[in-house]
Write an enzyme that holds these catalytic residues in place. Structure first.
Site, mmCIF file in Angstrom:
data_model
loop_
_atom_site.group_PDB
_atom_site.id
_atom_site.type_symbol
_atom_site.label_atom_id
_atom_site.label_comp_id
_atom_site.label_asym_id
_atom_site.label_seq_id
_atom_site.Cartn_x
_atom_site.Cartn_y
_atom_site.Cartn_z
ATOM 1 N N CYS A 1 1.893 -9.419 4.289
ATOM 2 C CA CYS A 1 2.448 -10.527 3.857
ATOM 3 C C CYS A 1 1.729 -11.577 3.099
ATOM 4 O O CYS A 1 0.672 -11.787 3.476
ATOM 5 C CB CYS A 1 3.528 -10.981 4.808
ATOM 6 S SG CYS A 1 4.621 -9.908 5.291
ATOM 7 N N GLU B 1 2.154 -14.618 3.537
ATOM 8 C CA GLU B 1 1.500 -15.752 4.554
ATOM 9 C C GLU B 1 0.271 -15.442 5.051
ATOM 10 O O GLU B 1 -0.697 -16.224 5.372
ATOM 11 C CB GLU B 1 2.597 -16.024 5.595
ATOM 12 C CG GLU B 1 3.962 -16.243 5.121
ATOM 13 C CD GLU B 1 5.049 -15.205 4.463
ATOM 14 O OE1 GLU B 1 4.495 -14.390 4.233
ATOM 15 O OE2 GLU B 1 6.183 -15.446 4.678
ATOM 16 N N CYS C 1 8.364 -13.505 8.096
ATOM 17 C CA CYS C 1 8.757 -12.439 9.078
ATOM 18 C C CYS C 1 8.081 -12.737 10.489
ATOM 19 O O CYS C 1 7.300 -13.775 10.589
ATOM 20 C CB CYS C 1 8.330 -11.051 8.554
ATOM 21 S SG CYS C 1 6.333 -10.978 8.998
ATOM 22 N N ASN D 1 0.959 -1.086 -0.024
ATOM 23 C CA ASN D 1 -0.076 -0.218 -0.019
ATOM 24 C C ASN D 1 0.684 1.214 0.073
ATOM 25 O O ASN D 1 1.884 1.130 0.491
ATOM 26 C CB ASN D 1 -1.092 -0.101 1.210
ATOM 27 C CG ASN D 1 -1.965 1.009 1.276
ATOM 28 O OD1 ASN D 1 -1.909 2.292 1.745
ATOM 29 N ND2 ASN D 1 -3.056 0.566 0.601
ATOM 30 N N ALA D 2 0.322 2.346 -0.634
ATOM 31 C CA ALA D 2 0.983 3.627 -0.624
ATOM 32 C C ALA D 2 1.302 4.026 0.881
ATOM 33 O O ALA D 2 2.538 4.700 1.164
ATOM 34 C CB ALA D 2 0.173 4.660 -1.280
ATOM 35 N N CYS E 1 4.140 -12.869 10.936
ATOM 36 C CA CYS E 1 3.791 -14.097 10.145
ATOM 37 C C CYS E 1 3.864 -15.167 10.919
ATOM 38 O O CYS E 1 3.037 -16.255 11.039
ATOM 39 C CB CYS E 1 4.139 -14.195 8.761
ATOM 40 S SG CYS E 1 3.679 -12.878 7.444
#
Ligand code: THU
Length: 131
Positions: A56, A58, A87, A48-49, A90
Site C-alpha cells: 500500500c 502508506e 487498511c 504485483n502479478a 497499514c
C-alpha cells in the site's frame, strides 16, 4: 494539523497518486507523510502479478521515511477514489512510529472534501509487541 500543512500534504499525495503502479486493481493511491524534520515522503501502491505481494501507498511512504532516518511521523495524507481510510496492516505499521498520527483522507475526485482522523481512533488496542 493546521490547514496549510494539510493542504501541502494533500497536494503532495495527489502528485504521488499519478505514479501509482496498480495495473491489477486500477485503484491508484497516493500518500504523503510528514516528519518532525518537516520533510515529506511520498508513497504509492505498488502491485504485483502475485497479488498478495502488493504494498500500500502508506507503507511505501513510511518505509521511505525510515530509510532516510526520519522516524518521527507527524501527519499523513492519503488520496484515492472515494477517499478510503488506511487498511488494517497499514494502521499497525504506522502506529509503530506514531500511534496518534493525524490522518487526512481525501477523495481524488473531490479534493476539497477532507476527512480527518487520528490513528488511535482507527486502531484502538493496537498490538504493542510481545510481552
Ligand atoms: N491500497 C492502498 O495503497 N492503501 C490503502 O489505504 C487501501 C488500499 C491499495 C492496495 C491495492 O493496490 C489497491 O489499493 C486496491 O486494494
Amino acid at each position: 494539523m493546521d490547514k496549510s500543512t494539510a493542504d501541502t500534504l494533500i497536494q503532495s499525495a495527489l502528485d504521488a497518486q499519478k505514479r501509482a503502479y496498480c495495473p491489477f486493481s486500477n485503484f491508484p493511491v497516493g500518500a504523503a507523510l510528514q516528519t518532525a524534520s518537516g520533510r515529506i515522503y511520498q508513497g504509492v501502491n505498488v502491485e504485483n502479478a502475485s497479488f498478495g505481494l502488493t504494498i500500500c501507498a502508506e507503507r511505501v511512504a513510511a518505509g521511505a521515511a525510515v530509510a532516510a532516518g526520519d522516524r518521527e511521523f507527524t501527519a499523513i495524507a492519503v488520496v484515492s477514489r472515494g477517499g478510503v481510510s488506511p487498511c488494517g496492516a497499514c494502521r499497525q505499521f504506522l502506529a509503530e512510529f506514531n500511534p496518534n498520527l493525524p490522518i487526512e483522507m481525501v477523495d481524488s475526485l473531490k479534493p476539497s472534501e477532507v476527512h480527518h482522523a487520528t490513528l488511535d481512533q482507527l486502531l484502538p488496542g493496537r498490538f504493542e509487541g510481545p510481552t
